[in-house]
Scaffold this motif. Structure first.
Motif, PDB file in Angstrom:
ATOM      1  N   TRP A  85       0.871  -1.200  -0.026  1.00 20.17           N
ATOM      2  CA  TRP A  85      -0.023  -0.165   0.095  1.00 20.17           C
ATOM      3  C   TRP A  85       0.825   1.404  -0.105  1.00 20.17           C
ATOM      4  O   TRP A  85       1.739   1.477   0.803  1.00 20.17           O
ATOM      5  N   ARG A  86       0.732   2.058  -0.992  1.00 27.12           N
ATOM      6  CA  ARG A  86       1.077   3.500  -1.107  1.00 27.12           C
ATOM      7  C   ARG A  86       2.935   3.295  -1.486  1.00 27.12           C
ATOM      8  O   ARG A  86       3.430   4.179  -1.579  1.00 27.12           O
ATOM      9  N   ASN A  87       2.854   2.134  -1.931  1.00 31.62           N
ATOM     10  CA  ASN A  87       4.422   1.829  -2.662  1.00 31.62           C
ATOM     11  C   ASN A  87       4.451   1.183  -3.734  1.00 31.62           C
ATOM     12  O   ASN A  87       4.912  -0.156  -3.820  1.00 31.62           O
ATOM     13  N   PRO A  88       3.879   1.606  -4.796  1.00 32.17           N
ATOM     14  CA  PRO A  88       3.847   0.847  -6.072  1.00 32.17           C
ATOM     15  C   PRO A  88       5.233   0.380  -6.558  1.00 32.17           C
ATOM     16  O   PRO A  88       5.293  -0.716  -7.355  1.00 32.17           O
ATOM     17  N   ASP A  89       6.392   1.370  -6.320  1.00 30.54           N
ATOM     18  CA  ASP A  89       7.588   0.895  -6.690  1.00 30.54           C
ATOM     19  C   ASP A  89       8.040  -0.276  -6.293  1.00 30.54           C
ATOM     20  O   ASP A  89       8.970  -1.005  -6.917  1.00 30.54           O
ATOM     21  N   VAL A  90       7.592  -1.013  -5.087  1.00 35.32           N
ATOM     22  CA  VAL A  90       8.154  -2.305  -4.787  1.00 35.32           C
ATOM     23  C   VAL A  90       6.959  -3.241  -4.724  1.00 35.32           C
ATOM     24  O   VAL A  90       7.030  -4.310  -4.303  1.00 35.32           O
ATOM     25  N   SER A  91       5.768  -2.779  -5.524  1.00 33.26           N
ATOM     26  CA  SER A  91       4.730  -3.822  -5.291  1.00 33.26           C
ATOM     27  C   SER A  91       5.053  -4.278  -6.851  1.00 33.26           C
ATOM     28  O   SER A  91       5.863  -4.049  -7.673  1.00 33.26           O
ATOM     29  N   GLY A  92       4.205  -5.579  -7.364  1.00 30.37           N
ATOM     30  CA  GLY A  92       4.637  -6.267  -8.751  1.00 30.37           C
ATOM     31  C   GLY A  92       4.077  -7.836  -8.722  1.00 30.37           C
ATOM     32  O   GLY A  92       3.790  -8.045  -7.698  1.00 30.37           O
TER      33      GLY A  92
ATOM     34  N   SER B 250      12.226  -5.836  -5.315  1.00 29.01           N
ATOM     35  CA  SER B 250      13.231  -5.005  -5.572  1.00 29.01           C
ATOM     36  C   SER B 250      13.825  -4.627  -4.363  1.00 29.01           C
ATOM     37  O   SER B 250      15.086  -3.961  -4.491  1.00 29.01           O
ATOM     38  N   LEU B 251      13.503  -4.822  -3.494  1.00 30.30           N
ATOM     39  CA  LEU B 251      14.063  -4.260  -2.143  1.00 30.30           C
ATOM     40  C   LEU B 251      14.778  -5.533  -1.313  1.00 30.30           C
ATOM     41  O   LEU B 251      15.860  -5.548  -0.588  1.00 30.30           O
ATOM     42  N   VAL B 252      14.125  -6.847  -1.423  1.00 30.85           N
ATOM     43  CA  VAL B 252      14.476  -8.043  -0.872  1.00 30.85           C
ATOM     44  C   VAL B 252      14.775  -8.986  -1.583  1.00 30.85           C
ATOM     45  O   VAL B 252      14.124  -9.555  -2.520  1.00 30.85           O
ATOM     46  N   GLU B 253      16.086  -9.766  -1.289  1.00 29.82           N
ATOM     47  CA  GLU B 253      16.357 -11.020  -2.297  1.00 29.82           C
ATOM     48  C   GLU B 253      16.005 -12.190  -1.529  1.00 29.82           C
ATOM     49  O   GLU B 253      16.243 -12.226  -0.175  1.00 29.82           O
ATOM     50  N   ASP B 254      15.917 -13.180  -2.298  1.00 26.78           N
ATOM     51  CA  ASP B 254      15.679 -14.588  -1.809  1.00 26.78           C
ATOM     52  C   ASP B 254      15.000 -14.895  -0.723  1.00 26.78           C
ATOM     53  O   ASP B 254      15.392 -15.225   0.325  1.00 26.78           O
ATOM     54  N   ILE B 255      13.702 -14.407  -0.966  1.00 32.50           N
ATOM     55  CA  ILE B 255      12.732 -14.693   0.275  1.00 32.50           C
ATOM     56  C   ILE B 255      12.099 -15.926  -0.231  1.00 32.50           C
ATOM     57  O   ILE B 255      11.634 -16.415  -1.070  1.00 32.50           O
ATOM     58  N   PRO B 256      12.114 -17.062   0.962  1.00 30.35           N
ATOM     59  CA  PRO B 256      11.511 -18.261   1.014  1.00 30.35           C
ATOM     60  C   PRO B 256       9.938 -18.208   0.957  1.00 30.35           C
ATOM     61  O   PRO B 256       9.443 -17.411   1.861  1.00 30.35           O
ATOM     62  N   VAL B 257       9.136 -18.532   0.033  1.00 28.01           N
ATOM     63  CA  VAL B 257       7.643 -18.379  -0.078  1.00 28.01           C
ATOM     64  C   VAL B 257       7.085 -19.938  -0.042  1.00 28.01           C
ATOM     65  O   VAL B 257       5.755 -19.928   0.285  1.00 28.01           O
ATOM     66  N   SER B 258       7.909 -20.989  -0.599  1.00 26.38           N
ATOM     67  CA  SER B 258       7.097 -22.092  -0.755  1.00 26.38           C
ATOM     68  C   SER B 258       6.710 -22.701   0.551  1.00 26.38           C
ATOM     69  O   SER B 258       7.301 -22.695   1.630  1.00 26.38           O
ATOM     70  N   GLY B 259       5.379 -23.034   0.476  1.00 28.99           N
ATOM     71  CA  GLY B 259       4.939 -23.983   1.702  1.00 28.99           C
ATOM     72  C   GLY B 259       4.152 -22.935   2.702  1.00 28.99           C
ATOM     73  O   GLY B 259       3.832 -23.149   3.746  1.00 28.99           O
ATOM     74  N   LYS B 260       4.107 -21.504   2.364  1.00 31.25           N
ATOM     75  CA  LYS B 260       3.534 -20.544   3.110  1.00 31.25           C
ATOM     76  C   LYS B 260       2.223 -20.302   2.785  1.00 31.25           C
ATOM     77  O   LYS B 260       2.024 -20.288   1.457  1.00 31.25           O
ATOM     78  N   THR B 261       1.411 -19.933   3.358  1.00 34.87           N
ATOM     79  CA  THR B 261       0.051 -19.568   2.964  1.00 34.87           C
ATOM     80  C   THR B 261       0.125 -17.904   2.534  1.00 34.87           C
ATOM     81  O   THR B 261       1.141 -17.372   2.897  1.00 34.87           O
ATOM     82  N   PRO B 262      -0.700 -17.338   1.504  1.00 37.37           N
ATOM     83  CA  PRO B 262      -0.545 -15.963   1.158  1.00 37.37           C
ATOM     84  C   PRO B 262      -0.449 -14.879   2.249  1.00 37.37           C
ATOM     85  O   PRO B 262       0.365 -14.106   2.265  1.00 37.37           O
ATOM     86  N   THR B 263      -1.429 -15.276   3.134  1.00 30.60           N
ATOM     87  CA  THR B 263      -1.521 -14.340   4.535  1.00 30.60           C
ATOM     88  C   THR B 263      -0.185 -14.648   5.467  1.00 30.60           C
ATOM     89  O   THR B 263       0.372 -13.260   5.568  1.00 30.60           O
ATOM     90  N   ALA B 264       0.223 -15.740   5.306  1.00 33.82           N
ATOM     91  CA  ALA B 264       1.570 -15.862   5.983  1.00 33.82           C
ATOM     92  C   ALA B 264       2.825 -15.093   5.328  1.00 33.82           C
ATOM     93  O   ALA B 264       3.627 -14.383   5.871  1.00 33.82           O
ATOM     94  N   LEU B 265       2.669 -15.058   4.273  1.00 38.27           N
ATOM     95  CA  LEU B 265       3.791 -14.570   3.481  1.00 38.27           C
ATOM     96  C   LEU B 265       3.835 -12.828   3.438  1.00 38.27           C
ATOM     97  O   LEU B 265       4.627 -12.342   3.547  1.00 38.27           O
ATOM     98  N   ALA B 266       2.684 -12.422   3.353  1.00 38.72           N
ATOM     99  CA  ALA B 266       2.366 -11.102   3.728  1.00 38.72           C
ATOM    100  C   ALA B 266       2.751 -10.590   4.855  1.00 38.72           C
ATOM    101  O   ALA B 266       3.524  -9.454   4.966  1.00 38.72           O
ATOM    102  N   ARG B 267       2.433 -11.209   6.044  1.00 40.74           N
ATOM    103  CA  ARG B 267       2.981 -10.682   7.224  1.00 40.74           C
ATOM    104  C   ARG B 267       4.691 -10.936   7.266  1.00 40.74           C
ATOM    105  O   ARG B 267       5.280  -9.943   7.921  1.00 40.74           O
ATOM    106  N   ASP B 268       5.312 -11.761   6.801  1.00 43.34           N
ATOM    107  CA  ASP B 268       6.693 -11.948   6.679  1.00 43.34           C
ATOM    108  C   ASP B 268       7.443 -10.785   5.832  1.00 43.34           C
ATOM    109  O   ASP B 268       8.364 -10.415   6.125  1.00 43.34           O
ATOM    110  N   LEU B 269       6.666 -10.568   4.620  1.00 40.73           N
ATOM    111  CA  LEU B 269       6.900  -9.147   3.782  1.00 40.73           C
ATOM    112  C   LEU B 269       7.020  -8.028   4.614  1.00 40.73           C
ATOM    113  O   LEU B 269       7.989  -7.171   4.328  1.00 40.73           O
TER     114      LEU B 269
END
Length: 211
Positions: free
Chosen positions: A60-67, A80-99
């Motif tokens: 939200w309010r940061n389109p340059d890091v959305s995508g 664009s800001l964080v490299e190599d984020i593990p996402v496999s095995g997570k729910t979309p909601t859990a990933l959003a909180r980690d991000l």
């Protein structure tokens, strides 16, 4: 037609015998690792992200890091800001909180939402059908899936299938177990009492009838 079919089966049997003789004289590979499903409660099923999934990440309010990001075969993405984020095995909601935690190092109070398209999921969550199905393949598990739903998705049985000889492989308490299922009775005779629940990670093996 039948004689031709028998000839094909005899050729296949001879080829299998020859292949078995070759492999028995060489080294054997270790058996595939048994991996249990990551789903802990099937009554509260949530989709888990896997390699090949397309993720839409909105900050939200940061389109340059959305995508949009494709999950790599190693189960990670790079933004664009964080490299190599593990996402496999997570729910979309859990990933959003980690991000939100990760982006919080660069952005003040980020609010993140994650949506998924092109569903694949981890291999441990896919349902695989092999053998004499019309369209054998791996299928992303869907909530409340049954054996009948699965057979509809793979187009039913071939004319050579031994449906009542089919086996369902499932990991139970860390051990791979085999269960008999009656596909001829379910699909061809419409006996709904032979319908059973399918769980993430199940493997359905449909053998060929010899005659």
């Amino acid at each position: 037609m039948k004689a031709s079919r028998i000839a094909q089966l005899l050729i296949a049997a001879a080829a299998f015998t020859a292949l078995n003789a070759c492999t028995s004289s060489g080294n054997s590979l270790p058996q595939a690792t048994t991996r249990a499903s990551l789903t802990t409660n099937i009554d509260d099923y949530s989709y888990l992200i896997g390699p090949g999934d397309n993720l839409s990440i909105f900050v939200w309010r940061n389109p340059d890091v959305s995508g949009s990001f494709l999950v790599r075969p190693d189960g990670m993405i790079t933004t664009s800001l964080v490299e190599d984020i593990p996402v496999s095995g997570k729910t979309p909601t859990a990933l959003a909180r980690d991000l939100e935690q990760e982006l919080g190092k660069y952005i003040r109070d980020p609010i993140v939402t994650v949506s998924v398209s092109g569903f694949n999921g981890p291999f441990s969550e896919q349902v695989r059908v092999v053998g004499e199905a019309s369209s054998p393949r791996a299928i992303s598990y869907s909530e409340d899936m049954t054996l009948l739903d699965l057979m509809i998705q793979v187009g039913g049985l071939t004319e050579f299938a031994d449906g009542d000889g089919a086996k369902l492989i499932r990991v139970v308490n860390g051990e791979q177990k085999e269960f008999s299922v009656r596909l001829d009775s379910l699909v061809k005779e419409g006996n709904i009492s032979d319908n059973v629940d399918i769980l993430p990670g199940d493997i359905l093996i449909i053998p060929e009838a010899w005659f």
